[in-house]
Motif scaffolding. Structure first.
Motif, PDB file in Angstrom:
ATOM      1  N   GLU C 279       0.568  -1.224   0.474  1.00  0.00           N
ATOM      2  CA  GLU C 279       0.164   0.225   0.171  1.00  0.00           C
ATOM      3  C   GLU C 279       0.786   1.735   0.139  1.00  0.00           C
ATOM      4  N   THR C 280       2.582   1.111  -0.062  1.00  0.00           N
ATOM      5  CA  THR C 280       3.005   2.049   0.374  1.00  0.00           C
ATOM      6  C   THR C 280       4.058   2.207  -1.362  1.00  0.00           C
ATOM      7  N   GLY C 281       4.889   3.230  -1.800  1.00  0.00           N
ATOM      8  CA  GLY C 281       5.170   2.840  -2.795  1.00  0.00           C
ATOM      9  C   GLY C 281       5.040   3.090  -4.237  1.00  0.00           C
ATOM     10  N   ASP C 282       5.302   2.784  -5.298  1.00  0.00           N
ATOM     11  CA  ASP C 282       4.713   2.858  -6.825  1.00  0.00           C
ATOM     12  C   ASP C 282       3.771   1.684  -7.113  1.00  0.00           C
ATOM     13  N   ALA C 283       2.890   2.773  -6.391  1.00  0.00           N
ATOM     14  CA  ALA C 283       1.731   1.841  -7.038  1.00  0.00           C
ATOM     15  C   ALA C 283       1.569   0.681  -7.374  1.00  0.00           C
ATOM     16  N   LEU C 284       1.915   1.508  -8.988  1.00  0.00           N
ATOM     17  CA  LEU C 284       1.607   0.528 -10.196  1.00  0.00           C
ATOM     18  C   LEU C 284       2.871  -1.041  -9.467  1.00  0.00           C
ATOM     19  N   ALA C 285       3.718  -0.409 -10.025  1.00  0.00           N
ATOM     20  CA  ALA C 285       4.922  -1.350  -9.451  1.00  0.00           C
ATOM     21  C   ALA C 285       4.908  -2.671  -8.686  1.00  0.00           C
ATOM     22  N   ASN C 286       3.544  -1.823  -7.060  1.00  0.00           N
ATOM     23  CA  ASN C 286       3.668  -3.373  -6.356  1.00  0.00           C
ATOM     24  C   ASN C 286       1.977  -4.270  -6.724  1.00  0.00           C
ATOM     25  N   LEU C 287       1.504  -3.834  -7.881  1.00  0.00           N
ATOM     26  CA  LEU C 287       0.285  -4.315  -9.009  1.00  0.00           C
ATOM     27  C   LEU C 287       1.404  -5.668  -9.623  1.00  0.00           C
ATOM     28  N   VAL C 288       1.866  -5.404 -10.334  1.00  0.00           N
ATOM     29  CA  VAL C 288       2.828  -5.834 -11.305  1.00  0.00           C
ATOM     30  C   VAL C 288       3.658  -7.060 -10.412  1.00  0.00           C
ATOM     31  N   SER C 289       4.558  -6.988  -9.132  1.00  0.00           N
ATOM     32  CA  SER C 289       4.669  -7.149  -7.934  1.00  0.00           C
ATOM     33  C   SER C 289       3.512  -8.377  -7.390  1.00  0.00           C
ATOM     34  N   ALA C 290       2.586  -7.833  -6.840  1.00  0.00           N
ATOM     35  CA  ALA C 290       1.600  -9.348  -6.852  1.00  0.00           C
ATOM     36  C   ALA C 290       1.201  -9.593  -7.433  1.00  0.00           C
ATOM     37  N   TYR C 291       0.899  -9.592  -8.897  1.00  0.00           N
ATOM     38  CA  TYR C 291       0.408 -10.651  -9.735  1.00  0.00           C
ATOM     39  C   TYR C 291       1.873 -11.237 -10.182  1.00  0.00           C
ATOM     40  N   LEU C 292       3.212 -10.879  -9.976  1.00  0.00           N
ATOM     41  CA  LEU C 292       4.092 -11.601 -10.134  1.00  0.00           C
ATOM     42  C   LEU C 292       4.621 -12.957  -9.476  1.00  0.00           C
ATOM     43  N   GLU C 293       4.115 -12.163  -8.416  1.00  0.00           N
ATOM     44  CA  GLU C 293       4.485 -13.100  -7.023  1.00  0.00           C
ATOM     45  C   GLU C 293       3.743 -14.086  -6.166  1.00  0.00           C
ATOM     46  N   ARG C 294       2.381 -13.113  -6.233  1.00  0.00           N
ATOM     47  CA  ARG C 294       1.130 -13.816  -5.226  1.00  0.00           C
ATOM     48  C   ARG C 294       0.063 -14.077  -6.292  1.00  0.00           C
ATOM     49  N   SER C 295       0.157 -14.405  -7.115  1.00  0.00           N
ATOM     50  CA  SER C 295      -1.220 -15.070  -8.345  1.00  0.00           C
ATOM     51  C   SER C 295      -1.305 -16.274  -7.957  1.00  0.00           C
ATOM     52  N   VAL C 296      -3.088 -16.578  -7.654  1.00  0.00           N
ATOM     53  CA  VAL C 296      -2.968 -17.738  -7.513  1.00  0.00           C
ATOM     54  C   VAL C 296      -2.893 -19.171  -9.069  1.00  0.00           C
ATOM     55  N   ALA C 297      -2.496 -20.388  -8.450  1.00  0.00           N
ATOM     56  CA  ALA C 297      -2.270 -21.074  -9.261  1.00  0.00           C
ATOM     57  C   ALA C 297      -3.656 -21.429 -10.166  1.00  0.00           C
ATOM     58  N   ASN C 298      -3.505 -21.340 -12.123  1.00  0.00           N
ATOM     59  CA  ASN C 298      -4.990 -21.823 -12.653  1.00  0.00           C
ATOM     60  C   ASN C 298      -4.403 -21.542 -14.021  1.00  0.00           C
ATOM     61  N   ALA C 299      -5.245 -22.720 -14.703  1.00  0.00           N
ATOM     62  CA  ALA C 299      -5.298 -23.304 -16.091  1.00  0.00           C
ATOM     63  C   ALA C 299      -4.519 -21.909 -16.858  1.00  0.00           C
ATOM     64  N   LYS C 308       2.796 -29.072 -11.696  1.00  0.00           N
ATOM     65  CA  LYS C 308       1.178 -29.308 -11.908  1.00  0.00           C
ATOM     66  C   LYS C 308       0.451 -29.866 -10.211  1.00  0.00           C
ATOM     67  N   GLY C 309      -0.708 -29.218 -10.042  1.00  0.00           N
ATOM     68  CA  GLY C 309      -1.302 -29.334  -9.079  1.00  0.00           C
ATOM     69  C   GLY C 309      -0.602 -29.620  -7.657  1.00  0.00           C
ATOM     70  N   LEU C 342      -3.958 -31.943 -12.833  1.00  0.00           N
ATOM     71  CA  LEU C 342      -4.406 -31.962 -11.253  1.00  0.00           C
ATOM     72  C   LEU C 342      -4.958 -33.358 -10.593  1.00  0.00           C
ATOM     73  N   ALA C 343      -5.639 -34.325 -11.304  1.00  0.00           N
ATOM     74  CA  ALA C 343      -6.423 -35.547 -11.424  1.00  0.00           C
ATOM     75  C   ALA C 343      -5.067 -36.532 -10.836  1.00  0.00           C
ATOM     76  N   HIS C 344      -4.238 -35.937 -11.310  1.00  0.00           N
ATOM     77  CA  HIS C 344      -3.138 -37.138 -11.618  1.00  0.00           C
ATOM     78  C   HIS C 344      -2.153 -36.636  -9.840  1.00  0.00           C
ATOM     79  N   ALA C 345      -2.010 -35.557  -9.781  1.00  0.00           N
ATOM     80  CA  ALA C 345      -1.034 -35.023  -8.782  1.00  0.00           C
ATOM     81  C   ALA C 345      -2.141 -35.371  -7.533  1.00  0.00           C
ATOM     82  N   VAL C 346      -3.407 -35.484  -7.628  1.00  0.00           N
ATOM     83  CA  VAL C 346      -4.569 -35.367  -6.876  1.00  0.00           C
ATOM     84  C   VAL C 346      -4.761 -36.679  -6.228  1.00  0.00           C
ATOM     85  N   GLU C 347      -4.499 -37.591  -7.211  1.00  0.00           N
ATOM     86  CA  GLU C 347      -4.631 -39.484  -7.242  1.00  0.00           C
ATOM     87  C   GLU C 347      -3.522 -39.527  -6.225  1.00  0.00           C
TER      88      GLU C 347
END
Ligand SMILES: Nc1ncnc2c1ncn2[C@@H]1O[C@H](COP(=O)(O)OP(=O)(O)O)[C@@H](O)[C@H]1O
Ligand SMILES: Nc1ncnc2c1ncn2[C@@H]1O[C@H](COP(=O)(O)OP(=O)(O)O)[C@@H](O)[C@H]1O
Ligand code: SF4
Ligand code: SF4
Ligand code: SF4
Lengths: 430, 442, 385, 275
Positions: C279-299, C308-309, C342-347
């Motif tokens: 919530e501080t510093g360069d806002a755009l850069a914050n959004l970018v690094s959140a995306y790079l580092e903390r995106s949820v895993a998705n197809a 995978k999985g 994913l099924a493989h990993a779950v299994e």
């Protein structure tokens, strides 16, 4: 697409023989990697970096899509796909992927009947289609091979911006080239890349001349059914090689001779005598019943004068050439420019332009169940092209390599109705 | 007289149209499609010729001076009588086949009570027949298969006895026999049956003067003797590839529907045809030439056959569905996308207490919704719009269609001809006139 | 407000395919603008920072009349309902639409939009698949900057760093509340029926974030007053429904067939970034690094370094899920191609699973009910191995 | 001793079974099938249940647990409901103790169920919202051909050739059949062709559910010897080692399974209570 028509009735032209040899030689090299110690890079057709791979002289490319389509032509894919579905792959997804997985499970015996080597690297340049990404994720699990990812941004606005290009060049420098160096154990030599690119350019010039020849009446080539053979070498393992240069020179000479003689295209049943309809076709062909499908056209005197499918591996006819002066940038631009990386407005404009420039009187879409990249939006393309060209379009549906989705009778019914409609229309207008 | 014939061999019905030089329709004939295509064609054609001769008969009588009878009433009575005659001929044959069937070895144990039941059933049907064909009576279907079948099933369920002659057995006998009857070409022509029909009308109508009777008889003889010379025939429809015609005499049903609709309504721009197993959306230009089309594929959901399934499920005739659905002002959303499952869904909903009328209205809407999407795909709905095919006879479907078109495309002129089911055959007959191929029909 | 009323309110918002709430929001103050976005991830903070309303477009269960004209039968459903909404004028109140990179279908839809709605702003937002800060990160900054420039021009409001930081703060708060509800549901699933949680998430698609945050708070408080019995249900993790959303009836069917859903990927975009954005510093850069580092895993994103999985198995363990339901839209390539891995990993992790497909207008749940029921029967009768 | 009733409400018939179980014993007290034929299934369910009670000489009060399956979750006077595949697995195991899989072929759906020795469902596959290759379809064709359901099986089994159906759609396939008849093809060959196309689908279902070994065929079509024969041939063709067993009472599998699970559940709940 890399296999020459093999009907005995047809006299083999020199280009056909050259292509056949080139491919046979490639499979032979793949068969013997264990002895030669060469390394294998799996990669895709659209946006392939063949010159880059080939400048490491111990690397050999393998194209899973081409295996899939070749297996399709050999009617092996039906079983492969069922096997993959049995393993939990959905009925709904791209059948190229399933055909590949099925082949792998059956021992990875390639279309040439020899065992294909496992990949040492999966070079994931997935221009114009997200499925490619999934495909190599799947192969990564199967082979436990490393992946080099090259993300090509989409031409969402119909243009290529500097920041897109910089991103690509950075990826090439920091991700792709280091991984190629690592696998091959060789240092990247940019001058060698330049040489390859120069040869690519030469072949590209000849290919364009061949494709443009269809503007003649009668067209000396079929730019779809025949076209898939013509694009084989340049879309796959041979762009940048001396073999490809020779092949395209020979091909160009043959085609020019046909133009001079006023001849039509060669079909599996011999030369086409009368050109009744000139078509522009959008979408890939069906491979499992390729001959049967083609026959439905030439039996009616229909010749395809331009197709988008022959542009999936590069839109050379629109002016792009590989440029040895800017080796990495040119690779980036090449990837951006592959047909399915164009946005829909650009695709519509291109197809309309083909209809006009090639004096087509029919526009047909073969919609492929497998391929969202091509198919999603085709109905709008149809309408837009109709509107811009004043031509009534036709629409048929099939699949690449899943024989279950090729209904011959149905397609024939539609094509017949469509051709009758075009004929009636041209008579009505007269 | 030089004539042209168009035949539309559909998945459910086979239609024939007889046309005279100058694009005048003289006669139309229809029958249910059946396993023997040649028979289906022959019957449709024979029906069209009967209709043609009736037209000629009508013309001849009109030209007669001094007739004192009311011509329209008389012809209506005559036609009803003629149909009755045809029905009785077929019924007679059905009875013969059924009773023969009942004597086969497998029914030996019950053959006596079985024959008794069958005799009772058939004489009862024959007894009811005149009423079925009375002028103004509402028929469940025009086809012998359904007409006789309906009554037969009703009587069978009354006369069946679980331990002696079970219902299933009687049904089975009917199923077996009707195929044989349908695939036999009985002589049902004008020439052979008009005499009996006339006799019945004369007998029933004592007020008819002798002079009138004589004039009528003379005209009938004349018409019977008229040579009908077919110059060319063109076939179309779902089963066209199996028609006994050479390739030049076969046209795609899409072109035929386009041309047929244009013939009926010259300003037609968009055509929707909903038949038994396929739905087509067609755009035509000012000359009736098709410019684009879409049709359903590989799945019969949303076509006329849906209605057939539902009608069977409810033990009604297809003709009865539309009027029933119109009694509802609330349409239930039908979720099944499959013809076969729609029957199951109907059952489920009825059990849940939903009203039959509402479900039916929902079903009609569902069919039309599918058609709307094809229409959209073919390029929308332009003015004028013509609705063809069997389902155009169904008022509930028409009603749903009108509403949806207005909502989505605005006001459009919507043409529906009472002859809509013949559109394809009309188009084929027009093609027969356009092409100069010789009459090579066998 | 009582609980039922709140849920009803959300359901009305959900069912309102004319987006009356958005229209009302715009009408409340002349000059207000709204920007639509397709599912999965779009940094709504940037839209918010220009004073415009981000509106999540997730198709919908409606009669498709003209939408089918644009799609063959073998393409998923959401693009046709989106087009249906567009051609029937129900999206006229939007001043632009953003198409994030999800898959080929959405990508192509962006071009169709350009052809069909020529005078409206539309943007294809390419999300990088390269996660190196100096490579993918730089590219993403440029993409966002160009989008922010467009939005700025459209709204006439400059996206200053301060504004953007404020938006980030609001969305962080919102996400935290959503996550807390997810946690509560996993702990005591009988208290937070998934149908309700889902409707609440969907409300976030159309309400201004401030209002939605309040709604979440109210709901949370009301939960404490509700008496809800605990049933003998099995605990299920559902995955695959990240883009085209299942119909409400399907979620209800799953719950009625004896399952508690303890984790899912519905309306995934609102939970895309895991944890708060700085919530501080360069806002755009914050959004970018959140995306790079903390995106949820998705197809729809490439996962370079983890098997995978892995994250699915982790989520399942974390939420004490007894089984996994793979539930994806028919013809959804990303989800369906991911599934075998994913099924493989779950299994391999010894977790039972089942799978089925839906489309947003599925109206018959017979088969799904049976499959889910059998699955929960077997979990109940035999437990996890 | 526990007395449990199982009621299987299907799309075309209601099946009821009553069992008495004790440690290691399972005794069937009554069982019956009633076809629905356009009657309200819930009403039929109640009638059949009462009739079954009557033939077992029991009172309603004596039944410890009433379990439903199929569409039976709508029955209000039930105690518990188990889903079709759960009960068919159990019923199949009861009828065919060596079975490792069950194939339930009913009027509208087919289900392939792979189970373990306790009749626990391991994997399953069922047909979807498309009626191609369903029992209903077969019934329609049989009527068209004028063949009774009892004869369908033998006619198909006795014919030497089969006519391949090209259409996947149950409705369009009817037209295929009409075409065949028009070409003078014998009903037996047509039925055999239909059986083969159905069997092909079912074998794929079984394969997809990873089923092998002894497969108990349950549901209404288990009676159809033609289908069973085609299944065996299809399995052989696809190199699956399958032994199909169609128990004469297989149509009751769902009801049996429901009753047996009901008893099991009843005992488990008793145990819980006494613990
Ligand atoms: N009089 C009628 N009333 C209502 N529906 C009818 C009527 N006649 C035919 N139909 C419908 O039309 C369908 C057959 O249409 P048709 O155009 O003859 O099809 P096809 O050309 O495929 O044989 C039937 O399935 C039925 O639903
Ligand atoms: N004697 C029989 N021979 C062959 N098939 C039969 C017989 N009896 C019933 N069937 C078939 O079985 C189906 C009913 O099977 P069932 O398992 O009871 O289905 P459901 O549980 O869906 O009601 C009917 O559609 C019919 O096709
Ligand atoms: S989806 Fe289309 S472009 Fe992508 S891999 Fe499959 S066939 Fe190729
Ligand atoms: S549902 Fe799947 S395929 Fe369809 S648009 Fe969404 S991500 Fe793409
Ligand atoms: S859904 Fe029904 S109508 Fe459609 S193909 Fe399947 S069986 Fe035929």
């Amino acid at each position: 697409m890399t296999q020459a028509p093999a009907t005995d009735a047809v006299q083999k032209e020199r280009s056909m023989i050259l292509q056949k040899e080139m491919i046979a030689d490639h499979y032979k090299q793949l068969e013997h990697v264990a002895e030669t110690g060469r390394k294998v890079v799996y990669t895709f057709v659209p946006g392939n970096l063949n010159e880059l791979i080939r400048c490491f002289d111990n690397l050999l490319p393998v194209h899973p899509e081409i295996n899939a389509l070749q297996n399709g032509m050999r009617k092996r894919t039906g079983k492969f796909i069922l096997d993959a579905e049995k393993q939990g792959h959905s009925e709904d997804v791209c059948t190229y992927v399933k055909a590949d997985i099925g082949m792998l499970r059956a021992g990875n015996i390639g279309p040439a009947g020899t065992k294909l080597p496992n990949p040492d690297l999966l070079l994931l340049s997935y221009t114009g289609c997200f499925t490619f990404m999934k495909w190599f994720e799947l192969l990564r699990e199967e082979y436990k091979a490393p992946v080099a990812m090259l993300h090509t941004p989409y031409q969402g606005d119909g243009t290529i911006s500097d920041h897109m290009r910089n991103y690509m060049v950075k990826q090439l420098r920091e991700e792709v080239i280091p991984k190629l160096e690592q696998i091959s154990g060789q240092k990247f030599d940019i001058d060698k890349l330049r040489e390859m690119l120069a040869r690519s350019r030469e072949a590209e010039n000849d290919l364009v001349a061949v494709l443009e020849s269809a503007k003649h009446r009668p067209s000396p080539i079929d730019a779809y059914f025949g076209g898939v053979y013509y694009i084989g070498p340049i879309f796959s393992a041979f762009r940048g090689t001396a073999g490809a240069v020779e092949y395209y020179r020979a091909l160009r000479e043959e085609v020019e001779a046909r133009v001079a003689a006023g001849k039509g295209p060669i079909t599996p049943d011999g030369e086409l005598k009368e050109e009744k309809y000139r078509l522009v076709v959008e979408g890939p062909p069906n491979w499992t019943s390729f001959r049967e499908f083609w026959k439905m056209f030439y039996d009616e005197g229909a010749v395809v004068v331009a197709s988008s499918y022959s542009k999936v591996g590069g839109l050379y006819d629109q002016g792009f050439r590989h440029d040895p002066e800017h080796p990495l940038e040119t690779l980036a631009d090449y990837c951006f420019g592959c047909y399915t990386n164009l946005n829909l407005p650009s695709r519509v404009a291109l197809l309309s332009k083909y209809v006009q420039e090639f004096h087509a009187d029919a526009f047909l879409i073969n919609s492929i169940k497998s391929c969202n990249s091509f198919s999603a939006g085709q109905l709008l393309i149809l309408r837009e092209v109709e509107e811009r060209t004043g031509i009534a379009g036709g629409f048929i549906e099939s699949d690449l390599v899943d024989p279950r989705y090729f209904s011959g009778a149905n397609i024939k019914n539609r094509l017949e109705s469509y051709f009758q409609m075009i004929m009636q229309k041209s008579k009505g207008a007269a | 007289m030089k004539l042209y014939v168009g035949i539309d061999l559909g998945s459910t019905t086979t239609k024939a149209v007889v046309m005279q030089d100058g694009n005048v329709i003289l006669g139309k004939g229809i029958t249910n499609s059946r396993s023997n295509y040649d028979t289906a064609c022959a019957i449709a054609k024979s029906e069209a010729f009967i209709d043609t001769r009736f037209t000629l008969f009508h013309q001849a009588l009109e030209a007669m001076p001094g007739l004192s009878l009311d011509l329209e009433t008389f012809l209506q009575d005559l036609e009803a009588s003629f149909r009755l005659q045809q029905f009785l001929n077929q019924l007679e044959y059905l009875a013969e086949v059924s009773i023969g069937e009942a004597q086969s070895a497998r029914y030996r144990k019950v053959s006596a009570p079985l024959a008794e039941r069958l005799n009772a059933i058939f004489s009862s049907i024959a007894g009811q027949a005149p009423e079925m064909f009375g002028v103004g009576s509402i028929k469940r279907s025009e086809f012998f298969r359904d007409l006789a079948g309906n009554t037969y099933m009703r009587l069978a369920s009354e006369l069946a006895e679980p331990d002696a002659v079970p219902y299933d057995l009687l049904v089975n006998i009917y199923d077996k026999s009707i195929i044989k009857v349908e695939n036999k070409l009985l002589d049902l022509t004008f020439e052979s049956n008009i005499a009996k029909a006339l006799k019945r009308v004369f007998a029933a109508n004592r007020a008819l003067s002798k002079a009138d009777q004589q004039t009528v008889q003379r005209c009938a003889d004349e018409v019977t003797a008229t040579e009908l010379d077919v110059v060319n025939s063109v076939g179309t429809g779902y089963g066209r590839a199996r028609l006994p015609f050479p390739k030049e005499q076969i046209r795609s049903e899409i072109l035929c529907h386009g041309l047929g609709a244009h013939y009926m309504y010259a300003n037609t721009a968009t055509v929707l045809d909903i038949g038994g197993q396929d739905t087509k959306a067609i755009q035509v230009d000012r000359d009736g030439i098709v410019t684009s089309f879409q049709m359903n594929d590989r799945c019969a959901a949303g076509c006329g056959r849906d209605l057939g399934y539902i009608a069977d499920e409810l033990n009604l005739g297809v003709q009865e569905l539309g009027p029933l659905a119109m009694q509802s002002n609330r349409s239930v959303r039908i979720n099944s996308t499959c013809t076969v499952f729609a029957g199951a869904e109907l059952r489920e909903r009825l059990n849940n207490g939903e009203r039959r009328e509402d479900i039916l209205q929902g079903l009609h809407r569902a069919i039309i919704l599918r058609a709307m999407s094809l229409l959209a795909r073919s390029g929308g709905v332009s003015d004028e719009f013509t609705f063809t095919g069997g389902v155009a006879n169904n008022e509930a479907a028409v009603n749903a269609l009108k509403g949806l078109i207005e909502e989505n495309y605005g006001r459009r002129t919507i043409n529906i001809s009472p002859n809509s089911i013949f559109t394809g055959a009309v188009g084929a007959a027009l093609f027969a006139q356009k092409t100069d191929a010789p009459a090579a029909v066998h | 407000m009582v609980l039922d009323e709140l849920v009803d309110y959300c359901q009305r918002l959900y069912e309102d395919l004319d987006f009356r709430s958005v229209q009302a929001w715009k009408a409340a103050q002349p000059g207000r603008k709204a920007i639509g976005y397709m599912p999965i991830y779009v940094p709504r903070e940037i839209i918010h920072a220009t004073g415009m309303l981000p509106v999540g477009l997730m198709g919908g269960d409606m009669e498709i009349i003209r939408g089918d004209a644009y799609y063959q039968s073998y393409i998923c459903h959401i693009p046709r309902s989106t087009i249906e909404l567009g051609v029937s004028g129900r999206l006229d109140m939007l001043d632009g639409v953003i198409f994030p990179s999800i898959c080929d279908v959405i990508r192509n839809l962006s071009g169709m939009w350009k052809l069909m709605f020529k005078d409206k702003y539309s943007k294809y937002l390419d999300l990088p698949q390269n996660f190196m800060p100096n490579v993918g990160g730089d590219f993403y900054v440029d993409e966002l900057r160009s989008m922010a420039g467009d939005l700025q021009a459209l709204s006439g409001v400059e996206v200053t760093n301060a504004r953007l930081l404020e938006s980030i703060r609001l969305y962080n708060r919102n996400r935290a509340l959503v996550n807390a509800l997810y946690d509560l549901r996993a702990a005591e699933p009988w208290r937070v029926p998934t149908v309700e949680l889902y409707l609440l998430l969907r409300a976030g698609n159309v309400l201004p974030v401030e209002e939605h945050t309040e709604l979440l708070q109210t709901y949370r408080a009301l939960l404490d007053t509700a008496q809800r019995p605990q049933l003998d249900n099995s605990r299920i993790v559902l995955t695959g429904a990240f883009c085209e959303q299942p119909p409400l009836g399907l979620i209800r069917t799953i719950e009625r067939a004896g399952c508690y859903i303890v984790e899912d990927d519905f309306v995934l975009g609102s939970r895309w970034i895991q944890g708060p954005v700085a919530e501080t510093g360069d806002a755009l850069a914050n959004l970018v690094s959140a995306y790079l580092e903390r995106s949820v895993a998705n197809a729809s994103v490439y996962i370079a370094d983890k098997p995978k999985g892995e994250s699915l198995v982790k989520a399942c363990r974390h939420r004490c899920g007894e089984g996994v339901i793979f539930c994806a839209a028919s013809f959804c390539d990303p989800a369906l191609l991911d599934q075998p891995m994913l099924a493989h990993a779950v299994e391999a992790a010894g977790i039972p699973y089942t799978e089925f497909k839906y489309s947003e207008n599925t109206g018959q749940f017979q088969v799904i009910k049976e499959q889910t029921g059998t699955f929960s029967d077997s979990l109940k009768l035999w437990g996890t191995t | 001793m526990t007395i449990a009733a199982g009621i299987d409400v299907g799309t075309s018939a209601v099946k009821v079974a009553i069992f008495q179980t004790g440690p290691g014993t399972e005794t069937r007290l009554a069982g019956r099938v009633d076809r629905l034929l356009r009657r309200n299934p819930l009403a039929v369910a109640e009638e059949s249940f009462l009739a079954a009670l009557g033939s077992a000489g029991l009172d309603k009060e004596q039944v410890d647990y009433i379990a439903t399956t199929g569409e039976g979750d709508l029955v209000e006077w039930r105690r518990g409901h188990f889903y079709t595949m759960t009960t068919h697995a159990r019923g199949a195991k009861y009828l065919v103790p060596e079975a490792t899989a069950a194939l339930d072929v009913g009027a509208l759906h087919a289900r392939a169920i792979h189970m373990d020795e306790r009749a626990k469902v391991l994997q399953y596959r069922m047909t979807s919202q498309c009626a191609s290759g369903s029992g209903q379809f077969l019934e329609n064709i049989a009527r068209y051909l004028g063949v009774t359901l009892e004869d369908v099986g033998t006619l198909s089994l006795d014919s030497q050739q089969s006519e391949k159906i090209s259409s996947i759609c149950a409705v369009l396939a009817e037209t295929d059949v009409i075409n065949f008849v028009s070409r003078g093809i014998a009903p037996g060959n047509i039925l055999r062709g239909i059986h083969e196309s159905m069997a092909g689908r079912y074998v794929r279902l079984l394969k997809a559910a990873n089923a092998a070994g002894t497969v108990a065929i349950t549901g209404g079509l288990s009676k159809d010897v033609g289908l069973v024969g085609a299944l065996n041939r299809a399995a052989e063709e696809q190199k699956m080692t399958l032994t199909t067993v169609a128990h004469p009472e297989a149509i009751m599998a769902g009801a049996y399974g429901a009753a047996l699970w009901g008893a099991f559940r009843h005992d488990a709940l008793q145990e819980k209570r006494s613990a």
